[in-house]
Design a protein around this motif. Sequence first.
Motif, PDB file in Angstrom:
ATOM      1  N   SER A  85     -32.140  59.684   7.404  1.00 18.46           N
ATOM      2  CA  SER A  85     -32.299  60.871   6.556  1.00 18.46           C
ATOM      3  C   SER A  85     -31.200  60.924   5.501  1.00 18.46           C
ATOM      4  N   GLU A  86     -29.979  60.603   5.893  1.00 17.05           N
ATOM      5  CA  GLU A  86     -28.873  60.628   4.934  1.00 17.05           C
ATOM      6  C   GLU A  86     -28.948  59.460   3.967  1.00 17.05           C
ATOM      7  N   GLU A  89     -31.378  60.430   1.320  1.00 19.02           N
ATOM      8  CA  GLU A  89     -30.791  61.411   0.391  1.00 19.02           C
ATOM      9  C   GLU A  89     -29.962  60.704  -0.673  1.00 19.02           C
ATOM     10  N   PHE A 128     -39.325  57.783   4.972  1.00 20.65           N
ATOM     11  CA  PHE A 128     -39.099  57.136   6.267  1.00 20.65           C
ATOM     12  C   PHE A 128     -40.034  55.948   6.444  1.00 20.65           C
TER      13      PHE A 128
END
Length: 411
Positions: A85-86, A89, A128
């Motif tokens: 997830s990071e 980002e 993802f």
Amino acid sequence: METKVSQETIFPPFPGREKPLVSYGLSFPEACRKHVDTTFNASRVYIMSSGSLAKNTGALNSLQSELGSKVVGTRVGMKPHTLWSEILEIVREALDVRADLLITLGAGSLTDGAKIVALAIANDAVTFDDLAALPFDSPTKKKNIISPAIPIISVPTSLSGGEYSDFAGGTNDITHRKHSFSTPTKGPSLVILDAELTTTTPQSIWLSTGIRAVDHCVEALCSLQGNQVADKTAEIGLNLLVPGLLRCKHDAKDVGPRHQCQMGAIEAMKAVGQGVPMGASHGIGHQLGPLGVGHGETSCILLPAVCKYNAKHGANIGRQHKVLDILWKAPEVIDLLHERQLIKGQADLGDVMDAIICELGMTRSLAQVGVSRDAIGGLAENSLHDRWCKTNPVPLTETKQVIEILEAVCN
């Protein structure tokens, strides 16, 4: 071959590999500015900084000030285990600002994160599902994965050594599974070493990651599949690392032994790079990571016990004696072992490594890192799937073997 330019020394540490180059001698902001301008001709720099460095020191501000308007984005902090997830980002931010160079400032997840970010950018991976197609062990792996084009400068503050590898690990925080990213993933093009900067690293992290580098050397030298080149580099690494770490413990602000340890970590990674398989300290240690134990801590806990286990079963006695001969030649080590009343020829490698790690004040048991005896069974089962448990001098093929090692480090 080392090249000195004014105060800077720059060289390729790995024979047969053009990258990474290693630079030391200049302050890290000055070195970054020089190479952003001349080596990479970059104009849009994205910085990935350690949260603790940004919060507790002026390191990030110094770097931003030195690079000025060339900084187009900054990420402060990443959680452990390099969460997808990071990563995504950062990928989106880097794409939005059209970054043409990544700089990592700090240790831990940042280095692996930057490698995966660069790979994701090259392959337009912004979700993802996109990212899931890139690991080498993915069932949905893309056929034609594009090699990263955006270069990375790494300014490490620990001795983990991940900046010298093209491999990276990242955790899918939906499935909680950690995946390995390999070819065509690329490591940093340039590693900038600044021993003064590392004085801001917590002593426990500096010393424990140093023992991780020692673990690389010891398991390379103890491997039954070793070779002369790996043995030589591992020996050089040990001779730099162990005395250097003991001196760092004595005086945390002395930059001389810190630079010595940085050079030792390079030699440790050279040994690993020769293709010599590691043993059970690495293999079992990999499974402690998901339980919240740092890589450095796993080596502090496991390495002496693994040495004793292998010696007990007579697997690599001669190679362990070779490591002992190396360690008993260093004056700092000799003084320590005499203080602890260890006798040359009687103390085994496990005893000697235990003495060194205890002198550094490092963690020595699972209980100290919050891993209970109840977790041992599952930990042993998971360890059997790790390739380096199979390449241990005594191949670990049954849970009872792993449990024997873990029982020795419970309390």
